[in-house]
Design a protein around this motif. Sequence first.
Motif, PDB file in Angstrom:
ATOM      1  N   THR A  49      78.787  -8.477 -34.005  1.00 38.75           N
ATOM      2  CA  THR A  49      77.763  -8.143 -34.999  1.00 38.75           C
ATOM      3  C   THR A  49      78.380  -7.451 -36.216  1.00 38.75           C
ATOM      4  OG1 THR A  49      75.739  -6.875 -35.430  1.00 38.75           O
ATOM      5  CG2 THR A  49      77.212  -5.994 -33.739  1.00 38.75           C
ATOM      6  N   PRO A  50      77.971  -7.862 -37.412  1.00 33.02           N
ATOM      7  CA  PRO A  50      78.475  -7.185 -38.619  1.00 33.02           C
ATOM      8  C   PRO A  50      77.955  -5.749 -38.732  1.00 33.02           C
ATOM      9  CG  PRO A  50      76.802  -8.813 -39.196  1.00 33.02           C
ATOM     10  CD  PRO A  50      77.098  -8.990 -37.730  1.00 33.02           C
ATOM     11  N   ALA A  51      76.906  -5.403 -38.005  1.00 28.31           N
ATOM     12  CA  ALA A  51      76.380  -4.037 -38.036  1.00 28.31           C
ATOM     13  C   ALA A  51      77.402  -3.041 -37.503  1.00 28.31           C
ATOM     14  CB  ALA A  51      75.090  -3.945 -37.217  1.00 28.31           C
ATOM     15  N   ALA A  52      78.359  -3.515 -36.732  1.00 24.51           N
ATOM     16  CA  ALA A  52      79.390  -2.629 -36.195  1.00 24.51           C
ATOM     17  C   ALA A  52      80.343  -2.140 -37.285  1.00 24.51           C
ATOM     18  CB  ALA A  52      80.177  -3.332 -35.094  1.00 24.51           C
ATOM     19  N   ILE A  53      80.441  -2.853 -38.384  1.00 27.05           N
ATOM     20  CA  ILE A  53      81.362  -2.434 -39.455  1.00 27.05           C
ATOM     21  C   ILE A  53      80.931  -1.078 -40.029  1.00 27.05           C
ATOM     22  CG2 ILE A  53      82.380  -3.021 -41.700  1.00 27.05           C
ATOM     23  CD1 ILE A  53      82.016  -6.031 -40.829  1.00 27.05           C
ATOM     24  N   ALA A 150      84.076  -9.286 -22.467  1.00 32.83           N
ATOM     25  CA  ALA A 150      83.660 -10.268 -21.447  1.00 32.83           C
ATOM     26  C   ALA A 150      82.259  -9.935 -20.931  1.00 32.83           C
ATOM     27  CB  ALA A 150      84.665 -10.295 -20.306  1.00 32.83           C
ATOM     28  N   ILE A 151      81.993  -8.658 -20.752  1.00 34.96           N
ATOM     29  CA  ILE A 151      80.650  -8.243 -20.310  1.00 34.96           C
ATOM     30  C   ILE A 151      79.625  -8.539 -21.403  1.00 34.96           C
ATOM     31  CG2 ILE A 151      79.218  -6.241 -19.725  1.00 34.96           C
ATOM     32  CD1 ILE A 151      81.834  -5.047 -18.446  1.00 34.96           C
ATOM     33  N   LEU A 152      79.964  -8.186 -22.645  1.00 30.10           N
ATOM     34  CA  LEU A 152      79.042  -8.415 -23.756  1.00 30.10           C
ATOM     35  C   LEU A 152      78.778  -9.896 -23.982  1.00 30.10           C
ATOM     36  CD1 LEU A 152      80.239  -5.788 -26.373  1.00 30.10           C
ATOM     37  CD2 LEU A 152      78.194  -5.697 -24.935  1.00 30.10           C
ATOM     38  N   ASP A 153      79.759 -10.738 -23.731  1.00 27.77           N
ATOM     39  CA  ASP A 153      79.587 -12.183 -23.878  1.00 27.77           C
ATOM     40  C   ASP A 153      78.421 -12.694 -23.036  1.00 27.77           C
ATOM     41  OD1 ASP A 153      81.101 -13.454 -25.778  1.00 27.77           O
ATOM     42  OD2 ASP A 153      82.827 -13.763 -24.463  1.00 27.77           O
ATOM     43  N   LYS A 154      78.259 -12.136 -21.858  1.00 26.37           N
ATOM     44  CA  LYS A 154      77.193 -12.579 -20.947  1.00 26.37           C
ATOM     45  C   LYS A 154      75.806 -12.238 -21.487  1.00 26.37           C
ATOM     46  CE  LYS A 154      80.019 -12.064 -16.826  1.00 26.37           C
ATOM     47  NZ  LYS A 154      80.229 -11.348 -15.573  1.00 26.37           N
ATOM     48  N   TYR A 155      75.719 -11.153 -22.266  1.00 26.81           N
ATOM     49  CA  TYR A 155      74.421 -10.655 -22.714  1.00 26.81           C
ATOM     50  C   TYR A 155      74.225 -10.694 -24.223  1.00 26.81           C
ATOM     51  CZ  TYR A 155      74.666  -8.899 -17.973  1.00 26.81           C
ATOM     52  OH  TYR A 155      74.807  -8.808 -16.610  1.00 26.81           O
ATOM     53  N   LYS A 156      75.150 -11.306 -24.950  1.00 30.34           N
ATOM     54  CA  LYS A 156      75.134 -11.225 -26.408  1.00 30.34           C
ATOM     55  C   LYS A 156      73.845 -11.755 -27.032  1.00 30.34           C
ATOM     56  CE  LYS A 156      77.821 -15.401 -27.135  1.00 30.34           C
ATOM     57  NZ  LYS A 156      79.144 -15.879 -27.398  1.00 30.34           N
ATOM     58  N   ASN A 157      73.217 -12.755 -26.431  1.00 27.88           N
ATOM     59  CA  ASN A 157      71.985 -13.280 -26.995  1.00 27.88           C
ATOM     60  C   ASN A 157      70.830 -12.284 -26.873  1.00 27.88           C
ATOM     61  OD1 ASN A 157      73.245 -15.651 -27.736  1.00 27.88           O
ATOM     62  ND2 ASN A 157      72.779 -16.644 -25.791  1.00 27.88           N
ATOM     63  N   ASN A 158      70.884 -11.401 -25.891  1.00 25.15           N
ATOM     64  CA  ASN A 158      69.847 -10.405 -25.696  1.00 25.15           C
ATOM     65  C   ASN A 158      70.135  -9.116 -26.458  1.00 25.15           C
ATOM     66  OD1 ASN A 158      68.522 -12.112 -23.894  1.00 25.15           O
ATOM     67  ND2 ASN A 158      69.698 -11.342 -22.181  1.00 25.15           N
ATOM     68  N   ILE A 159      71.402  -8.860 -26.759  1.00 25.27           N
ATOM     69  CA  ILE A 159      71.798  -7.610 -27.407  1.00 25.27           C
ATOM     70  C   ILE A 159      71.894  -7.761 -28.917  1.00 25.27           C
ATOM     71  CG2 ILE A 159      73.599  -5.852 -27.582  1.00 25.27           C
ATOM     72  CD1 ILE A 159      74.380  -6.547 -24.695  1.00 25.27           C
ATOM     73  N   PHE A 160      72.597  -8.795 -29.341  1.00 25.51           N
ATOM     74  CA  PHE A 160      72.894  -8.940 -30.768  1.00 25.51           C
ATOM     75  C   PHE A 160      72.016  -9.994 -31.331  1.00 25.51           C
ATOM     76  CE2 PHE A 160      76.878  -7.662 -28.627  1.00 25.51           C
ATOM     77  CZ  PHE A 160      76.981  -6.406 -29.151  1.00 25.51           C
TER      78      PHE A 160
END
Length: 160
Positions: A49-53, A150-160
Amino acid sequence: MKMNKSKFLTQAAMIAAIYVVLVEVFKPISYGIMQIRIAEILTVLPYFTPAAIPGLTVGVIISNVIGPYGFLDIVVGSLATLIAAYLTHKIGRKLWAPLPPIIVNAIFVGLMLYYIFLGSPDEMPLTAIMGWVALGQVIVCYGLGYPFMAILDKYKNNIF
């Protein structure tokens, strides 16, 4: 898909807050020539996510305001984070995403720490300081950050 402004600001604020908390919780190992700043696990987030910048940049600013090295660390550390976060966002390959914080911090923070410790009993050669900073970054960014990705990859559609 374009992110709405409130989601962007919320993510950035949450990332900044988590960064500051992690630095404070692990303060004894977050500063120094050999630093293992656990909060740097979050430097992989610009890949998602660009929000992390801005989130990481603000988190570093706040952490360095309350840290031991003062104005120089606020400016240099924040600039290094901004550059590394932008490069991580643009890198496009998951395997390489942890690399910009390692390289940029080794250079910027290494130079800053060399200047700070110049003439002190803790003085070391510039290349040694850069190497220690890089090692700390590798431990966190690849040792912890890559599995975190790797953990975030599994949930990226729900998080980001």
